[in-house]
Design a protein around this motif. Structure first.
Motif, PDB file in Angstrom:
ATOM      1  N   VAL A  74       0.839  -1.199   0.000  1.00  0.00           N
ATOM      2  CA  VAL A  74       0.000   0.000   0.000  1.00  0.00           C
ATOM      3  C   VAL A  74       0.878   1.254   0.000  1.00  0.00           C
ATOM      4  O   VAL A  74       0.590   2.235  -0.703  1.00  0.00           O
ATOM      5  N   ALA A  75       1.972   1.203   0.763  1.00  0.00           N
ATOM      6  CA  ALA A  75       2.850   2.378   0.848  1.00  0.00           C
ATOM      7  C   ALA A  75       3.435   2.720  -0.526  1.00  0.00           C
ATOM      8  O   ALA A  75       3.459   3.889  -0.938  1.00  0.00           O
ATOM      9  N   ASP A  76       3.885   1.690  -1.253  1.00  0.00           N
ATOM     10  CA  ASP A  76       4.447   1.941  -2.586  1.00  0.00           C
ATOM     11  C   ASP A  76       3.375   2.447  -3.549  1.00  0.00           C
ATOM     12  O   ASP A  76       3.636   3.297  -4.407  1.00  0.00           O
ATOM     13  N   ALA A  77       2.153   1.902  -3.400  1.00  0.00           N
ATOM     14  CA  ALA A  77       1.058   2.355  -4.264  1.00  0.00           C
ATOM     15  C   ALA A  77       0.742   3.824  -4.002  1.00  0.00           C
ATOM     16  O   ALA A  77       0.546   4.612  -4.932  1.00  0.00           O
ATOM     17  N   ALA A  78       0.699   4.178  -2.717  1.00  0.00           N
ATOM     18  CA  ALA A  78       0.400   5.569  -2.359  1.00  0.00           C
ATOM     19  C   ALA A  78       1.472   6.493  -2.914  1.00  0.00           C
ATOM     20  O   ALA A  78       1.165   7.581  -3.439  1.00  0.00           O
ATOM     21  N   ALA A  79       2.738   6.062  -2.844  1.00  0.00           N
ATOM     22  CA  ALA A  79       3.837   6.887  -3.379  1.00  0.00           C
ATOM     23  C   ALA A  79       3.677   7.044  -4.898  1.00  0.00           C
ATOM     24  O   ALA A  79       3.817   8.141  -5.443  1.00  0.00           O
ATOM     25  N   ALA A  80       3.345   5.945  -5.572  1.00  0.00           N
ATOM     26  CA  ALA A  80       3.183   5.994  -7.024  1.00  0.00           C
ATOM     27  C   ALA A  80       2.012   6.895  -7.416  1.00  0.00           C
ATOM     28  O   ALA A  80       2.064   7.610  -8.423  1.00  0.00           O
ATOM     29  N   LEU A  81       0.958   6.870  -6.594  1.00  0.00           N
ATOM     30  CA  LEU A  81      -0.211   7.702  -6.902  1.00  0.00           C
ATOM     31  C   LEU A  81       0.070   9.184  -6.664  1.00  0.00           C
ATOM     32  O   LEU A  81      -0.721  10.040  -7.071  1.00  0.00           O
ATOM     33  N   GLY A  82       1.190   9.479  -6.006  1.00  0.00           N
ATOM     34  CA  GLY A  82       1.571  10.873  -5.803  1.00  0.00           C
ATOM     35  C   GLY A  82       2.128  11.522  -7.064  1.00  0.00           C
ATOM     36  O   GLY A  82       2.276  12.747  -7.136  1.00  0.00           O
ATOM     37  N   LYS A  83       2.429  10.727  -8.067  1.00  0.00           N
ATOM     38  CA  LYS A  83       2.976  11.285  -9.311  1.00  0.00           C
ATOM     39  C   LYS A  83       1.898  12.080 -10.049  1.00  0.00           C
ATOM     40  O   LYS A  83       0.705  11.830  -9.887  1.00  0.00           O
ATOM     41  N   ASP A  84       2.344  12.965 -10.890  1.00  0.00           N
ATOM     42  CA  ASP A  84       1.440  13.819 -11.634  1.00  0.00           C
ATOM     43  C   ASP A  84       0.534  12.976 -12.533  1.00  0.00           C
ATOM     44  O   ASP A  84       1.007  12.102 -13.258  1.00  0.00           O
ATOM     45  N   GLU A  85      -0.772  13.226 -12.492  1.00  0.00           N
ATOM     46  CA  GLU A  85      -1.748  12.551 -13.363  1.00  0.00           C
ATOM     47  C   GLU A  85      -1.734  11.035 -13.192  1.00  0.00           C
ATOM     48  O   GLU A  85      -1.966  10.293 -14.149  1.00  0.00           O
ATOM     49  N   ALA A  86      -1.454  10.578 -11.974  1.00  0.00           N
ATOM     50  CA  ALA A  86      -1.501   9.132 -11.724  1.00  0.00           C
ATOM     51  C   ALA A  86      -2.935   8.713 -11.413  1.00  0.00           C
ATOM     52  O   ALA A  86      -3.722   9.491 -10.885  1.00  0.00           O
ATOM     53  N   GLN A  87      -3.246   7.456 -11.745  1.00  0.00           N
ATOM     54  CA  GLN A  87      -4.613   6.940 -11.554  1.00  0.00           C
ATOM     55  C   GLN A  87      -4.515   5.499 -11.067  1.00  0.00           C
ATOM     56  O   GLN A  87      -3.766   4.709 -11.647  1.00  0.00           O
ATOM     57  N   ALA A  88      -5.275   5.166 -10.025  1.00  0.00           N
ATOM     58  CA  ALA A  88      -5.285   3.782  -9.540  1.00  0.00           C
ATOM     59  C   ALA A  88      -6.066   2.894 -10.503  1.00  0.00           C
ATOM     60  O   ALA A  88      -7.073   3.316 -11.064  1.00  0.00           O
ATOM     61  N   LEU A  89      -5.582   1.666 -10.679  1.00  0.00           N
ATOM     62  CA  LEU A  89      -6.244   0.669 -11.526  1.00  0.00           C
ATOM     63  C   LEU A  89      -6.584  -0.535 -10.655  1.00  0.00           C
ATOM     64  O   LEU A  89      -5.689  -1.175 -10.120  1.00  0.00           O
ATOM     65  N   GLY A  90      -7.893  -0.816 -10.501  1.00  0.00           N
ATOM     66  CA  GLY A  90      -8.315  -2.012  -9.768  1.00  0.00           C
ATOM     67  C   GLY A  90      -8.377  -3.175 -10.739  1.00  0.00           C
ATOM     68  O   GLY A  90      -7.375  -3.595 -11.306  1.00  0.00           O
ATOM     69  N   GLY A  91      -9.583  -3.678 -10.988  1.00  0.00           N
ATOM     70  CA  GLY A  91      -9.742  -4.756 -11.970  1.00  0.00           C
ATOM     71  C   GLY A  91      -9.858  -4.237 -13.388  1.00  0.00           C
ATOM     72  O   GLY A  91      -9.767  -4.994 -14.350  1.00  0.00           O
ATOM     73  N   GLY A  92     -10.094  -2.946 -13.523  1.00  0.00           N
ATOM     74  CA  GLY A  92     -10.105  -2.321 -14.842  1.00  0.00           C
ATOM     75  C   GLY A  92     -11.394  -2.487 -15.634  1.00  0.00           C
ATOM     76  O   GLY A  92     -11.463  -2.092 -16.792  1.00  0.00           O
ATOM     77  N   GLN A  93     -12.436  -3.058 -15.008  1.00  0.00           N
ATOM     78  CA  GLN A  93     -13.635  -3.354 -15.798  1.00  0.00           C
ATOM     79  C   GLN A  93     -14.426  -2.095 -16.173  1.00  0.00           C
ATOM     80  O   GLN A  93     -15.225  -2.128 -17.107  1.00  0.00           O
ATOM     81  N   THR A  94     -14.186  -1.014 -15.475  1.00  0.00           N
ATOM     82  CA  THR A  94     -14.740   0.276 -15.886  1.00  0.00           C
ATOM     83  C   THR A  94     -13.654   1.167 -16.475  1.00  0.00           C
ATOM     84  O   THR A  94     -13.855   1.815 -17.502  1.00  0.00           O
TER      85      THR A  94
END
Lengths: 164, 261
Positions: free
Chosen positions: B12-32
């Motif tokens: 989770v910590a690495d994900a949160a850091a990655a989401l701090g980048k400009d225009e970053a977006q989380a991807l779950g299962g991607g079905q939407t």
């Protein structure tokens, strides 16, 4: 353009390694990079199921998944289910019961049906229809597809009983 | 699709850091999200796939609460959330089998589609949405069409559902998409009944407070007979007018009360 990613997949038992863009979809990688053209692009919107493959034991729509998300996975496509000389029970059953007309949806149908019969080896007609809900056929009206799957289920179950 | 980079963190910590980048977006299962990207309706520079984070997957039961990891697929919820049967039934009827093998509860709640199923379960159950920085009550979480209380970069770690005495979700399905044309989730607790409606309002999922009051006094479908639902603020599209959806709200609520167990 983004940097290419190094992707490893096991497809129908064979290890594959290749480079892909982050935005490459799994269906694109299978068809265009690996020449595995059984899974089809039907709607490209995750509705029709013509692109259905089995990923780590579960049915997925390969048009709605990036190949990067599949990295390291084991994938089975229709090419890994049977061959012209040794048809899978479901393929034999689709042939016998005329479970296809144009055949475009059939690779996805049969790939999904293999998992359906593992999840539920003795489905009712209603359960077959519910379990196949993500696979659309524009020719048959589904009647013979359902018949084919039910017939394959009883064939598999009789073979199992005979073996026991 | 526009071009982007993909990150695949395992914590989770690495994900949160990655989401701090400009225009970053989380991807779950991607079905939407993947269909949205295909239509070029979103253009993130970095997609942060949450699928590799084992800590946010799985179903656990503790006393009267079912906790579901944000990265848990609908298929797993359907199979493993039997301690809360109405919730498992809802998950088992989302989309189709292939969609249920990829789509996640965290993705659904973060997206808050006005016709999605899960928001009604969270709202009617009085669930708590646990993120990497705080806990948010469902009553504060849903804030309109595709709007939630989540801040930029906030990740749904888990969702805690109190198990009601009785509950049911009834969906009038839009047959092509299998989204709810109208879906109603009714949950009966010792201290009252909660009713959440999805698919209907232009404001997204909402609680039908008149029905809650009527059902808290008398938990039977007949208790709703005197109520009327206005079609004024309902979604109106080619699948159904606002008045039709308003009619369905009452019908589906009655069915949910009758089916609640």
């Amino acid at each position: 353009m983004s940097d290419k990613m190094h992707i490893k997949l096991t497809v129908n038992g064979e290890d594959k390694e290749f480079l892909a863009e982050p935005r490459d979809l799994l269906i694109y990688a299978l068809r265009e990079k690996l020449n595995i053209t059984g899974p089809h692009v039907g709607c490209d919107t995750s509705h029709c199921g013509a692109c259905t493959v089995t990923l780590n034991g579960k049915s997925v729509k390969s048009c709605t998944m990036f190949v990067a998300q599949a990295n390291g996975a084991e994938i089975t496509t229709i090419e890994g289910i049977g061959s012209p000389d040794a048809l899978h029970v479901l393929q034999e059953s689709f042939k016998e019961h005329h479970g296809l007309q144009c055949g475009f949806c059939t690779p996805g149908m049969i790939t999904r049906a293999t998992k359906l019969l593992e999840e539920n080896p003795t489905p009712t007609e209603e359960e077959v229809r519910f379990g196949m809900a993500g696979n659309i056929c524009r020719c048959t009206g589904y009647q013979n597809i359902v018949k084919s799957i039910l017939a394959a289920a009883s064939e598999i179950n009789s073979a199992k009983e005979a073996a026991e | 699709m526009y071009s982007f980079e993909v990150e695949r963190p395992t914590s989770v910590a690495d994900a949160a850091a990655a989401l701090g980048k400009d225009e970053a977006q989380a991807l779950g299962g991607g079905q939407t999200l993947i269909p949205t990207l295909k239509q070029r309706l979103a253009s993130p520079s970095v997609l942060v796939s949450l699928a590799g984070i084992a800590d946010i997957k799985g179903v656990s039961v503790d006393g009267g609460t079912v906790t579901i990891g944000g990265g848990t697929t609908h298929g797993v919820v359907a199979a493993e959330a039997g301690a809360y049967p109405a919730l498992a039934a809802l998950a088992g009827n989302i989309g189709d089998p292939a969609v249920r093998n990829r789509g996640t509860i965290g993705g659904s709640l973060a997206n808050n589609d006005p016709s999605a199923c899960y928001p009604s379960a969270a709202l009617a159950s009085g669930a708590t949405i646990v993120t990497n920085s705080r806990e948010i009550a469902a009553d504060d979480y849903f804030q309109g069409l595709f709007e939630t209380a989540l801040e930029e970069g906030e990740i749904v770690i888990s969702v805690k559902f109190p198990i009601p005495e009785a509950a049911s979700y009834q969906k009038f399905e839009q047959p092509a998409s299998r989204f709810a044309l109208v879906g109603v989730y009714v949950a009966k607790f010792a201290d009252g009944v909660r009713v959440a409606v999805t698919g209907a309002s232009e404001g997204g999922v909402y609680r039908w407070s008149e029905a809650e009051a009527a059902l808290s006094g008398n938990f039977s479908a007949d208790a709703l007979d005197g109520l009327t639902v206005s079609g004024d603020d309902m979604i109106s599209d080619l699948h159904g007018s606002g008045d039709y959806r308003a009619h369905l709200v009452k019908v589906m609520t009655k069915r949910a009360v009758a089916a609640a167990s």
